[in-house]
Design an enzyme around this catalytic site. Structure first.
Site: not given
Length: 847
Positions: A257-261, A293-294, A316
């Protein structure tokens, strides 16, 4: 050679890398070939050798490393490797040297490799090793100096800002600032053609939203949310954002869905872009929550990182909870905490299965990590954090979090480290309390009975199967009597406990027939079962509009789940639903509609002769909310809000599909045409979720369409939530596909020979098979007879028995368990003696 293999065998089958050496800095150079889908690269890694060893053991997977390309440099000495062994099963590379490596710093490691890739990296949880050899564990933090060689016309992004670009004909070399210390799974590279919109925080941090060319305007809402959220988190954590820039980018085809790099957050388009003219209000809320969230991860995950994947839930669960805190602060009129109940409900649904798992799961192999990215880690995790915050108080909780972030910044932490800080700050037994929620699966149902002026509480593990579990928890109980002013809180630390109401609250249970609500505002992660006396009082309180939105939602959801678990009758559930006839709040009404749909479906299987009257009851139940605009301006405002939040377009799509068949398919073809013409990702997923009908031929055609190259692999699952009428066709289709492409459940190497309609299966089955199984098999309850239900469960079980892999085992078992639960519910409903009379009375009741 045998002796050599024996030496290397000590490194195989291990959950963690040996600690001979600790990485300190990576100098990574990558040259992606976006035409040939290959890349080449070299990496120099500075390490501290901390113990005597002739070996270096790193993570590496699907890489080609040139022979004699690895050397170790220390001071003026260069040691060449004598053997390099890639152990694909363990995803490690073992490098052996002739003599022991000198203790201390400085190591050079170079490689050239090739792999199929995209222009977007996604390294979480354990895929950095597929790009470059590394210590691919969250605790092995290091700094990263990244250099990219790419076509000169493309945008090249990484975690840090660009410091220099050098043109060389059609190519350019892009150099980035060295990063702060971080884990490998947070390294990111994105290469492509993009537009962007830009803003700055008051601290001067440049924030950009990148997207496909021509869609920049759709990134403005997310940009505004990001800028404000960075400031909000700076105050909440008492620590500023730690990088000089923040890029967020919308990826058209993105598995997660998304990624917090760190500093370069990647999203699906549906989670970042918002179109004022065509997106639904629900899409706007989703963008805000996902962005919050990210960005929470930039502190809680990136700055302070879990020590090992066992503690994934802390990353998470916390980011999920705090994202609602942020969005509530930015958009208070959304009443977002009432919608957090959907998060809790999903966690409760999954954790009510015997095949659930504890929040904290021991991870022994990288292949096991994916399976815990589920509703337990995210939604139960968020819910128990909210429960703890509610118990300790928001001010105490915030102070402790700020202390935790400062104490563990640029380092790693375990779950116990957070509990320790919270315990210090609050003086409460946080560690003991929370261990009962994180180290065992499941949750309790708290049964409440009234006897004279005493309330009797008893806890037992709740299971949707109706079985009795053995778990026991320390439960933070909150209750109110007659109003929200008369409240009481205590810890239920034993199996049962009694409470003298008059002594504790100064209230009488006999005066004015007061209602009692346990788990006030649903802040606790447990269900409540009331005796008939207390249930009657709550039904009355709901009709008199005495309860909060959250409590109305919670009572309904508890009743529904208790009915499914055969702990309360369907008759009592329907009687409770009748009390919501004048409900207008979106969150409650949405859940009421959802439950009505599920009840109608189970009645169709258990007692089809009652279905018409059940539907009539539901029509009458929702009539008031449908007609309310004509009655008062206040009611009209509520309904206006309801329509604003409802997804009305899919309802229209579903309606036009109801009469589609092979001889009357114009509506189906029209929706397909809309799907093909729109470039709005949210519109595409809406259509996929609406295209299923009753005709087996059209259903089969649509399911095959999901496998075509026209449907992105990430979106195929939206079409698999088939209707009751389509479940047999979908199940038979799924079996044929799985048998025909047996390797699809393991690994599909080449699908080109199978034709263009099956190309997309390469990405689809391995990535989404977990969700597919639940979508399709979860629809089964009973094909008209209980014995057939049992046979269906056995068929599903047998079919998947030979196709079980570690990363899908638990989810397949959960899917099969749901079939059994539905079957038991059908049997229970058939045994209800007075159900028919109750349904008739409700259907024809005059209001």
């Amino acid at each position: 050679m045998a002796e050599q293999k024996q030496k290397h065998s000590q490194f195989r089958g291990q959950p963690r890398l040996p600690k001979f050496a600790i990485p300190k800095r990576y100098d990574l150079k990558l040259k992606p070939d976006l035409t040939a889908f290959k890349f080449a690269g070299a990496v120099q890694i500075s390490v501290d050798v901390v113990s005597d060893t002739k070996f270096l053991v790193l993570n590496a997977a699907e890489l080609s490393i040139k022979p004699n390309s690895v050397s170790f440099a220390s001071h003026n000495e260069v040691l060449e490797s004598v053997e390099i062994e890639l152990c694909e099963e363990d995803e490690i590379v073992v490098v052996e040297f002739k003599q022991s490596l000198p203790i201390g710093a400085n190591c050079t490691y170079e490689h050239n490799g090739q792999k199929k890739t995209m222009a977007v990296t996604q390294f979480e949880p354990a895929d950095a090793r597929r790009c470059f050899p590394c210590w691919d564990e969250p605790a092995c933090k290091a700094t990263f100096k990244i250099t990219l060689e790419v076509p000169s016309e493309l945008v090249a992004l990484s975690n840090m800002p660009v410091i220099e670009e050098k043109l060389n004909g059609d190519l350019k070399t892009v150099y980035y600032q060295e990063s702060p210390i971080m884990s490998t799974y947070l390294v990111a590279v994105v290469v492509g053609l993009f537009d962007y919109v830009e803003d700055r925080t008051p601290d001067g941090i440049i924030v950009r939203v990148y997207c496909q060319v021509g869609k920049a305007s759709q990134g403005k809402f997310a940009l505004d949310v990001a800028v404000k959220t960075l400031g909000l988190y700076k105050d909440y954590f008492a620590v500023p954002y730690s990088l000089p820039k923040l890029d967020m980018i919308a990826i058209p085809d993105f598995a997660a869905g998304a990624m917090e790099n760190y500093g370069l957050v990647t999203y699906r388009e549906t989670a970042l872009l918002y179109d004022d003219k065509h997106s639904a209000a629900a899409n706007k809320q989703r963008v805000a929550v996902v962005v919050a969230h990210e960005l929470a991860h930039q502190w809680f995950g990136n700055l302070v990182t879990m020590e090992w994947w066992t503690h994934l839930w802390l990353n998470e669960g916390f980011a999920t909870w705090v994202s609602y805190l942020a969005v509530d602060s930015l958009f208070p009129d959304w009443k977002i905490w009432t919608q957090f109940l959907d998060e809790s409900t999903e966690g409760l649904r999954l954790d009510g299965l015997a095949e659930s798992h504890p929040i904290e799961v021991d991870i022994n192999h990288a292949g096991e990590i994916d399976e815990i990215f589920d509703a337990i880690s995210y939604r139960k995790g968020a819910s128990v954090i909210r429960m703890l915050q509610s118990y300790l108080g928001p001010e105490c909780f915030q102070r402790a979090l700020a202390s935790y972030i400062k104490r563990h910044a640029c380092s790693n932490a375990k779950t116990e480290d957070l509990w320790s800080v919270l315990q210090e700050e609050s003086g409460e037994p946080v560690n003991k309390l929370m261990n009962s929620w994180t180290k065992q699966k499941g949750y309790p149902v708290v049964s409440v009975k009234v006897k004279d002026q005493t309330l009797e509480f008893e806890q037992s593990q709740f299971l949707l199967s109706g079985s009795t579990g053995e778990g026991q928890w320390i439960v933070p109980i909150t209750l109110c009597i007659g109003s929200y002013d008369a409240r009481k809180s205590f810890l239920l630390q034993t199996k049962s406990e009694t409470l003298d109401v008059k002594e504790s609250l100064g209230a009488s249970l006999s005066s004015s027939y007061p209602w009692i609500k346990v788990n006030v505002d649903q802040t606790g992660f447990f269900r409540v079962k009331y005796d008939e006396d207390l249930s009657a009082r709550l039904r009355d309180a709901i009709e008199r509009k005495c309860l909060s939105i959250s409590d109305k939602y919670g009572i309904l959801d508890d009743y529904y789940s208790l009915s499914m678990a055969c702990q309360q009758s369907l008759t009592s559930l329907l009687a409770l639903m009748g009390a919501y006839r004048e409900e207008l709040e979106y969150t409650v009404l949405s859940n009421l509609i959802s439950i009505a749909y599920k009840v109608a479906r189970i009645v169709a299987d258990a007692a089809p002769e009652l279905l018409d009257n059940v539907k009539l009851f539901f029509i009458n139940l929702f009539q008031h909310s449908a007609e309310v605009p004509t009655r008062s301006s206040r009611a009209a405002a509520h309904v206006k809000r309801l329509k604003k939040h409802s997804v009305t377009i899919p309802a229209v799509y579903v309606a036009v599909m109801q009469n589609v068949n092979k001889s009357n398919r114009s509506s189906y073809d029209s929706l397909l045409r809309v799907y093909r013409e729109t470039d709005l990702s949210q519109e595409k997923t809406r259509i996929l979720g609406s295209l299923c009908c009753r005709d087996p031929e059209i259903i089969h055609e649509f399911l095959n369409f999901l496998l075509s190259s026209e449907v992105r692999s990430q979106d195929a699952v939206f079409g698999l939530s088939v209707s009751r009428d389509a479940r047999e066709t979908a199940w038979n289709w799924l079996k044929v596909i799985c048998v025909y492409l047996e390797a699809g459940w393991l690994e599909i190497k080449n699908l080109r020979k199978l034709g263009p309609d099956l190309q997309n299966l390469r990405g689809w089955i391995p990535n989404n098979s977990l969700h597919q199984c639940n979508c399709v098999t979860g629809r089964f309850s009973s094909p008209m007879h209980f014995n057939l239900v049992q046979a269906r469960a056995e068929e599903v079980e047998q079919f998947f028995a030979s196709r079980m892999k570690p990363y899908i085992a638990r989810t397949l078992k959960q899917s099969i368990e749901r079939v059994h639960i539905n079957a038991a519910w059908v049997k229970s409903i058939r045994n209800e003696k007075h159900l028919a009379d109750a349904v008739t009375e409700l259907a024809f009741r005059k209001y």
